[in-house]
Scaffold this motif. Structure first.
Motif, PDB file in Angstrom:
ATOM      1  N   GLU A 233     -10.946 -18.304  12.181  1.00 32.58           N
ATOM      2  CA  GLU A 233     -11.153 -19.508  11.372  1.00 32.58           C
ATOM      3  C   GLU A 233     -11.003 -20.765  12.217  1.00 32.58           C
ATOM      4  O   GLU A 233     -11.829 -21.680  12.126  1.00 32.58           O
ATOM      5  CB  GLU A 233     -10.150 -19.545  10.206  1.00 32.58           C
TER       6      GLU A 233
ATOM      7  N   ARG B 232     -23.466 -13.760   8.672  1.00 27.99           N
ATOM      8  CA  ARG B 232     -22.851 -13.361   7.403  1.00 27.99           C
ATOM      9  C   ARG B 232     -21.622 -12.477   7.608  1.00 27.99           C
ATOM     10  O   ARG B 232     -20.967 -12.099   6.644  1.00 27.99           O
ATOM     11  CB  ARG B 232     -23.869 -12.629   6.534  1.00 27.99           C
ATOM     12  N   LEU B 233     -21.292 -12.160   8.856  1.00 29.05           N
ATOM     13  CA  LEU B 233     -20.082 -11.379   9.100  1.00 29.05           C
ATOM     14  C   LEU B 233     -18.880 -12.166   8.598  1.00 29.05           C
ATOM     15  O   LEU B 233     -18.775 -13.369   8.819  1.00 29.05           O
ATOM     16  CB  LEU B 233     -19.911 -11.089  10.597  1.00 29.05           C
ATOM     17  N   SER B 234     -17.972 -11.493   7.921  1.00 28.25           N
ATOM     18  CA  SER B 234     -16.777 -12.179   7.413  1.00 28.25           C
ATOM     19  C   SER B 234     -15.819 -12.459   8.565  1.00 28.25           C
ATOM     20  O   SER B 234     -15.897 -11.829   9.628  1.00 28.25           O
ATOM     21  CB  SER B 234     -16.081 -11.304   6.368  1.00 28.25           C
ATOM     22  N   ASN B 235     -14.918 -13.395   8.323  1.00 26.87           N
ATOM     23  CA  ASN B 235     -13.901 -13.683   9.335  1.00 26.87           C
ATOM     24  C   ASN B 235     -13.056 -12.445   9.616  1.00 26.87           C
ATOM     25  O   ASN B 235     -12.644 -12.207  10.751  1.00 26.87           O
ATOM     26  CB  ASN B 235     -13.029 -14.855   8.900  1.00 26.87           C
ATOM     27  N   ALA B 236     -12.801 -11.645   8.581  1.00 25.49           N
ATOM     28  CA  ALA B 236     -12.035 -10.408   8.761  1.00 25.49           C
ATOM     29  C   ALA B 236     -12.791  -9.442   9.680  1.00 25.49           C
ATOM     30  O   ALA B 236     -12.195  -8.842  10.585  1.00 25.49           O
ATOM     31  CB  ALA B 236     -11.755  -9.754   7.407  1.00 25.49           C
ATOM     32  N   ASP B 237     -14.098  -9.296   9.449  1.00 30.11           N
ATOM     33  CA  ASP B 237     -14.913  -8.419  10.306  1.00 30.11           C
ATOM     34  C   ASP B 237     -14.927  -8.929  11.740  1.00 30.11           C
ATOM     35  O   ASP B 237     -14.784  -8.153  12.688  1.00 30.11           O
ATOM     36  CB  ASP B 237     -16.340  -8.320   9.781  1.00 30.11           C
TER      37      ASP B 237
ATOM     38  N   GLU C  43      -7.537 -13.202  11.829  1.00 33.41           N
ATOM     39  CA  GLU C  43      -8.486 -13.979  11.038  1.00 33.41           C
ATOM     40  C   GLU C  43      -8.259 -15.470  11.223  1.00 33.41           C
ATOM     41  O   GLU C  43      -9.214 -16.250  11.283  1.00 33.41           O
ATOM     42  CB  GLU C  43      -8.339 -13.637   9.541  1.00 33.41           C
TER      43      GLU C  43
ATOM     44  N   TYR D 250     -26.062 -22.924   9.842  1.00 33.54           N
ATOM     45  CA  TYR D 250     -26.305 -21.501   9.643  1.00 33.54           C
ATOM     46  C   TYR D 250     -27.615 -21.358   8.895  1.00 33.54           C
ATOM     47  O   TYR D 250     -27.930 -22.164   8.022  1.00 33.54           O
ATOM     48  CB  TYR D 250     -25.163 -20.873   8.831  1.00 33.54           C
TER      49      TYR D 250
END
Length: 157
Positions: free
Chosen positions: A31, A13-18, A27, A46
């Motif tokens: 991606e 669930r980590l965002s691409n930004a994180d 980012e 997932y």
């Protein structure tokens, strides 16, 4: 295994930004890498790790070992694919040792597991024998602890 895969395995669930911040890249790079991993089949999907005991106390997980006769030209693959199609099957693997295939199933109760083994697995051409084990308590799954630490009260009066 890349650092990106390790991070996704620990928390998808980590965002691409994180992820980009954690790995010191852009980012866009994240991606692109995730898309490449998905397209190549490295990332198959997932999922959430769920404590089934908390969602359905009556269901049961069983580990079934199968001894099978591999088929000419296809080996164990045909039998494994056939078994994998059943909804009850959570996982299936070829293994070394006294048995050939390891199957993990989730059913509503012990009787349903019994019927699955007797009516579905045992009737498959090539299945020689089965050995069924029931999970009594899961403590850790996919690296995630499922139980809280509690004091040991055994032997205390």
């Amino acid at each position: 295994m890349t650092q990106l895969i390790r991070l996704l395995k620990s928390n998808a669930r980590l965002s691409n930004a994180d992820l980009a911040t954690m790995l010191g890249v852009t980012e866009t790079a994240i991606e692109n890498e995730i898309e490449a991993l998905e397209k190549s089949g490295v990332i198959k999907g997932y999922t959430a790790i769920v404590d089934e005991e908390m969602t359905d106390k009556d269901s049961i997980t069983a580990y079934i070992e199968l001894s099978v006769t591999p088929k000419a030209q296809v080996g164990y693959d045909e039998i494994a694919r056939h078994i994998a199609e059943y909804d009850e099957v959570e996982s299936i693997s070829l293994m070394s040792g006294g048995y050939d295939l390891a199957v993990t199933v989730r059913c509503r109760n012990i009787k349903e597991v019994s019927m699955f083994v007797a009516q579905r697995l045992a009737t498959i051409d090539g299945v020689i024998s089965t050995s069924t084990h029931f999970f009594l308590q899961k403590y850790k799954e996919n690296g995630i602890l499922l139980v809280e630490e509690s004091p040991d009260e055994r032997g205390k009066e």
